[in-house]
Design a protein around this motif. Structure first.
Motif, PDB file in Angstrom:
ATOM      1  N   PRO A  76       0.811  -1.232   0.000  1.00 44.97           N
ATOM      2  CA  PRO A  76       0.000   0.000   0.000  1.00 44.97           C
ATOM      3  C   PRO A  76       0.840   1.274   0.000  1.00 44.97           C
ATOM      4  O   PRO A  76       0.470   2.256  -0.653  1.00 44.97           O
ATOM      5  CB  PRO A  76      -0.820  -0.102   1.288  1.00 44.97           C
ATOM      6  CG  PRO A  76      -0.824  -1.533   1.651  1.00 44.97           C
ATOM      7  CD  PRO A  76       0.458  -2.088   1.139  1.00 44.97           C
ATOM      8  N   ALA A  79       2.161   1.739  -3.497  1.00 44.77           N
ATOM      9  CA  ALA A  79       1.079   2.202  -4.370  1.00 44.77           C
ATOM     10  C   ALA A  79       0.772   3.675  -4.102  1.00 44.77           C
ATOM     11  O   ALA A  79       0.529   4.451  -5.042  1.00 44.77           O
ATOM     12  CB  ALA A  79      -0.169   1.349  -4.149  1.00 44.77           C
ATOM     13  N   TRP A  80       0.793   4.090  -2.840  1.00 46.02           N
ATOM     14  CA  TRP A  80       0.560   5.496  -2.495  1.00 46.02           C
ATOM     15  C   TRP A  80       1.664   6.383  -3.078  1.00 46.02           C
ATOM     16  O   TRP A  80       1.389   7.478  -3.572  1.00 46.02           O
ATOM     17  CB  TRP A  80       0.458   5.672  -1.001  1.00 46.02           C
ATOM     18  CG  TRP A  80       0.396   7.110  -0.589  1.00 46.02           C
ATOM     19  CD1 TRP A  80       1.361   7.840   0.015  1.00 46.02           C
ATOM     20  CD2 TRP A  80      -0.706   8.006  -0.787  1.00 46.02           C
ATOM     21  NE1 TRP A  80       0.943   9.123   0.206  1.00 46.02           N
ATOM     22  CE2 TRP A  80      -0.328   9.257  -0.273  1.00 46.02           C
ATOM     23  CE3 TRP A  80      -1.969   7.870  -1.351  1.00 46.02           C
ATOM     24  CZ2 TRP A  80      -1.164  10.359  -0.298  1.00 46.02           C
ATOM     25  CZ3 TRP A  80      -2.801   8.978  -1.368  1.00 46.02           C
ATOM     26  CH2 TRP A  80      -2.397  10.196  -0.846  1.00 46.02           C
TER      27      TRP A  80
END
Length: 126
Positions: A76, A79-80
């Motif tokens: 995550p 991806a951020w």
């Protein structure tokens, strides 16, 4: 192989913690008017891509070495970082409205990186 991956991830995580602290300090300087918006943006823009590369490197290392739990923890954040690269660049415009938002994002990332550092240290000891 596992020890080398873990040591490289530790070094990578320390670099990411340094970058997160640097971003927080620079944004705090902007908020206190120690530097202007254009200088702040030029300082931060040159470190956005290296931060993304470091985070993606750590994520890919965990994928290749089949450490699925740590990979899923890093995914995550990677991806951020990729999302932020294409949408939230620091331009020389009026950033005063979003300084607190950017600073809180980097504080959250710093907490994630400290958590990763702790996990890598435990993994290295086992």
């Amino acid at each position: 192989m596992d020890a080398a991956v873990c040591i490289l991830s530790l070094i990578d995580c320390c670099a990411l913690i340094f970058l997160a602290v640097y971003f927080i300090i620079t944004l705090s300087d902007l908020e206190c008017d120690y530097i202007n918006a254009r200088a702040c943006c030029s300082k931060l823009n040159k470190w956005v891509i290296p931060e993304m590369v470091c985070q993606c490197l750590s994520t890919v290392l965990m994928l290749v070495s089949t450490h699925w739990f740590i990979f899923l923890l890093n995914l995550p954040v990677a991806a951020w970082d990729i999302y932020r690269l294409y949408t939230i660049r620091f331009f020389g415009t009026d950033q005063q409205k979003t300084v607190t938002d950017h600073r809180s994002d980097h504080k959250m990332e710093e907490c994630v990186y400290l958590n990763d550092l702790f996990i890598y240290c435990i993994y290295l000891c086992t």
